[in-house]
Design a protein around this motif. Structure first.
Motif, PDB file in Angstrom:
ATOM      1  N   UNK A  53      -0.440   0.569  -7.406  1.00  0.00           N
ATOM      2  CA  UNK A  53       1.011   1.293  -7.179  1.00  0.00           C
ATOM      3  C   UNK A  53       1.045   2.321  -8.419  1.00  0.00           C
ATOM      4  N   UNK A  54       0.216   3.159  -8.643  1.00  0.00           N
ATOM      5  CA  UNK A  54       0.380   4.066 -10.041  1.00  0.00           C
ATOM      6  C   UNK A  54       1.662   4.669  -9.971  1.00  0.00           C
ATOM      7  N   UNK A  55       2.130   5.187  -8.892  1.00  0.00           N
ATOM      8  CA  UNK A  55       3.272   6.283  -8.908  1.00  0.00           C
ATOM      9  C   UNK A  55       4.541   5.499  -9.080  1.00  0.00           C
ATOM     10  N   UNK A  56       4.649   4.012  -9.001  1.00  0.00           N
ATOM     11  CA  UNK A  56       5.459   3.010  -9.221  1.00  0.00           C
ATOM     12  C   UNK A  56       5.415   2.447 -10.619  1.00  0.00           C
ATOM     13  N   UNK A  57       4.437   2.783 -11.365  1.00  0.00           N
ATOM     14  CA  UNK A  57       3.834   2.086 -12.502  1.00  0.00           C
ATOM     15  C   UNK A  57       3.542   0.565 -12.221  1.00  0.00           C
ATOM     16  N   UNK A  58       2.991   0.260 -11.195  1.00  0.00           N
ATOM     17  CA  UNK A  58       2.559  -0.743 -10.438  1.00  0.00           C
ATOM     18  C   UNK A  58       3.601  -1.885 -10.427  1.00  0.00           C
ATOM     19  N   UNK A  59       4.809  -1.424 -10.172  1.00  0.00           N
ATOM     20  CA  UNK A  59       5.955  -2.391  -9.999  1.00  0.00           C
ATOM     21  C   UNK A  59       5.690  -3.404  -8.892  1.00  0.00           C
ATOM     22  N   UNK A  60       6.011  -4.750  -8.810  1.00  0.00           N
ATOM     23  CA  UNK A  60       5.557  -5.663  -8.156  1.00  0.00           C
ATOM     24  C   UNK A  60       6.289  -5.648  -6.967  1.00  0.00           C
ATOM     25  N   UNK A  61       6.028  -5.343  -5.646  1.00  0.00           N
ATOM     26  CA  UNK A  61       6.866  -5.389  -4.632  1.00  0.00           C
ATOM     27  C   UNK A  61       6.270  -6.672  -3.712  1.00  0.00           C
ATOM     28  N   UNK A  62       6.993  -7.019  -2.631  1.00  0.00           N
ATOM     29  CA  UNK A  62       6.541  -8.270  -1.907  1.00  0.00           C
ATOM     30  C   UNK A  62       5.075  -7.980  -1.414  1.00  0.00           C
ATOM     31  N   UNK A  63       4.776  -6.874  -0.980  1.00  0.00           N
ATOM     32  CA  UNK A  63       3.380  -6.650  -0.261  1.00  0.00           C
ATOM     33  C   UNK A  63       2.352  -6.717  -1.499  1.00  0.00           C
ATOM     34  N   UNK A  64       2.612  -6.087  -2.659  1.00  0.00           N
ATOM     35  CA  UNK A  64       1.363  -6.498  -3.641  1.00  0.00           C
ATOM     36  C   UNK A  64       1.613  -7.880  -4.253  1.00  0.00           C
ATOM     37  N   UNK A  65       2.432  -8.403  -4.430  1.00  0.00           N
ATOM     38  CA  UNK A  65       2.382  -9.933  -4.691  1.00  0.00           C
ATOM     39  C   UNK A  65       1.780 -10.698  -3.704  1.00  0.00           C
ATOM     40  N   UNK A  66       1.927 -10.577  -2.440  1.00  0.00           N
ATOM     41  CA  UNK A  66       1.072 -11.222  -1.484  1.00  0.00           C
ATOM     42  C   UNK A  66      -0.192 -10.848  -1.393  1.00  0.00           C
ATOM     43  N   UNK A  67      -0.519  -9.591  -1.807  1.00  0.00           N
ATOM     44  CA  UNK A  67      -2.246  -8.939  -1.675  1.00  0.00           C
ATOM     45  C   UNK A  67      -2.661  -9.788  -3.087  1.00  0.00           C
ATOM     46  N   UNK A  68      -2.167  -9.746  -4.436  1.00  0.00           N
ATOM     47  CA  UNK A  68      -2.575 -10.462  -5.467  1.00  0.00           C
ATOM     48  C   UNK A  68      -2.974 -12.037  -5.108  1.00  0.00           C
ATOM     49  N   UNK A  69      -1.974 -12.646  -4.423  1.00  0.00           N
ATOM     50  CA  UNK A  69      -2.126 -13.892  -4.078  1.00  0.00           C
ATOM     51  C   UNK A  69      -3.230 -14.397  -3.491  1.00  0.00           C
ATOM     52  N   UNK A  70      -3.481 -13.473  -2.285  1.00  0.00           N
ATOM     53  CA  UNK A  70      -4.337 -13.698  -1.173  1.00  0.00           C
ATOM     54  C   UNK A  70      -5.937 -13.394  -1.743  1.00  0.00           C
ATOM     55  N   UNK A  71      -6.020 -12.282  -2.604  1.00  0.00           N
ATOM     56  CA  UNK A  71      -7.104 -11.954  -3.300  1.00  0.00           C
ATOM     57  C   UNK A  71      -7.563 -12.998  -4.360  1.00  0.00           C
ATOM     58  N   UNK A  72      -6.525 -13.738  -5.102  1.00  0.00           N
ATOM     59  CA  UNK A  72      -7.022 -14.756  -6.045  1.00  0.00           C
ATOM     60  C   UNK A  72      -7.423 -16.007  -5.063  1.00  0.00           C
ATOM     61  N   UNK A  73      -6.886 -16.399  -4.219  1.00  0.00           N
ATOM     62  CA  UNK A  73      -7.224 -17.478  -3.290  1.00  0.00           C
ATOM     63  C   UNK A  73      -8.561 -17.503  -2.720  1.00  0.00           C
ATOM     64  N   UNK A  74      -8.751 -15.863  -2.584  1.00  0.00           N
ATOM     65  CA  UNK A  74     -10.286 -15.867  -1.872  1.00  0.00           C
ATOM     66  C   UNK A  74     -11.219 -16.249  -3.013  1.00  0.00           C
ATOM     67  N   UNK A  75     -11.037 -15.643  -4.182  1.00  0.00           N
ATOM     68  CA  UNK A  75     -11.685 -15.724  -5.429  1.00  0.00           C
ATOM     69  C   UNK A  75     -12.085 -16.968  -5.608  1.00  0.00           C
ATOM     70  N   UNK A  76     -10.997 -17.895  -5.502  1.00  0.00           N
ATOM     71  CA  UNK A  76     -11.239 -19.183  -5.810  1.00  0.00           C
ATOM     72  C   UNK A  76     -12.231 -19.915  -5.024  1.00  0.00           C
ATOM     73  N   UNK A  77     -12.425 -19.382  -4.019  1.00  0.00           N
ATOM     74  CA  UNK A  77     -13.419 -20.087  -2.733  1.00  0.00           C
ATOM     75  C   UNK A  77     -14.992 -19.752  -3.098  1.00  0.00           C
ATOM     76  N   UNK A  78     -15.054 -18.607  -4.058  1.00  0.00           N
ATOM     77  CA  UNK A  78     -16.330 -18.268  -4.515  1.00  0.00           C
ATOM     78  C   UNK A  78     -17.123 -18.799  -5.762  1.00  0.00           C
TER      79      UNK A  78
END
Length: 263
Positions: free
Chosen positions: A25-50
């Motif tokens: 979210x470069x236009x918002x200096x990557x401020x963490x909103x709910x969508x980004x927080x959930x996106x980070x978490x889901x990506x991390x959980x998928x990475x954990x499976x690999x």
């Protein structure tokens, strides 16, 4: 790799044994909103499976790593149950990152502030550009650190110094943060080359032994982190009801110095 929660605010790139998670979210200096927080978490959980991925790098698109929690999210989630849901999403993100069976690096450019800095602190190694700005600055809007900020600051600084720095809310240069022990490396040369150098160093190590050490210490510390996250959740809700927090938000929006009353 199939990601259950899809969002353009987080990008994932996998190159061999290294996954790079980019806050987008470069236009918002990557401020963490709910969508980004959930996106980070889901990506991390998928990475954990690999079993193929050993190292995760987190970085920010554009001019900042992350300027912190999204102020608009703070203002819109005035309902108590909504606020607790957001805090639970933050907790899921932080616990997943802190305890994941991979070694993790935060590559900090520009600002890493508030919740954005808590996110960086949840990784195993923080490397920052010399021009970066580091801040645990919740106090500026009458709030307390969240995202495990109390836990990570105390782990790195000890209780007394952590309290003092949290209360001060000062923005630190990368070298000041390095001197204090809040971050781990400020390269003098090319930043990208420095990150690549750290990756190659770790890739050439028996990384499973590194991960096992991480898992042992994370398991030992997990109860303390979970306790602090809960205390931060209820403490933050109380702080949001204070006159000082409302003054801090108003001053932020009006671009002026807040006038706090201790109420």
């Amino acid at each position: 790799m199939a990601i259950e929660f899809s969002t353009n605010t987080v990008k994932l790139d996998i190159n061999g044994r290294v996954a790079v998670l980019e806050l987008n979210r470069p236009e918002a200096l990557n401020a963490l909103d709910v969508e980004m927080i959930k996106g980070i978490t889901m990506n991390l959980k998928e990475i954990c499976k690999s079993d193929e991925i050993d190292i995760v790098v987190i970085k920010g698109a554009g001019r900042a790593f992350s300027a912190g929690g999204d102020i608009k999210t703070m203002l819109s989630n005035s309902n108590e149950s909504d606020f607790y849901h957001v805090m639970d999403d933050i907790h899921d993100m932080i616990v997943t990152l802190y305890s994941m069976p991979k070694v993790t690096i935060s590559a900090v450019t520009g600002a890493a502030a508030g919740l954005g800095f808590s996110l960086a602190l949840a990784t195993d190694y923080i490397i920052a550009e010399p021009s970066s700005k580091i801040a645990m600055n919740f106090i500026g809007i009458g709030l307390i650190p969240d995202g495990g900020g109390h836990f990570f600051m105390e782990e790195r600084l000890g209780e007394t110094k952590a309290k003092q720095l949290i209360w001060e809310g000062k923005t630190l240069s990368a070298n000041e943060a390095l001197t204090l022990g809040l971050i781990d490396q400020v390269p003098t040369g090319d930043f990208t080359e420095a990150i690549e150098g750290k990756l190659q160093e770790w890739l050439n190590k028996p990384v499973q032994a590194m991960i096992k050490t991480k898992k042992i210490l994370a398991e030992k510390n997990r109860p303390s982190l979970l306790k602090i996250l809960e205390l931060e959740k209820y403490g933050q809700f109380k702080m949001r009801q204070t006159e000082d927090h409302q003054e801090g938000i108003n001053a932020f929006l009006e671009k002026r110095k807040p006038q706090f009353k201790g109420k």
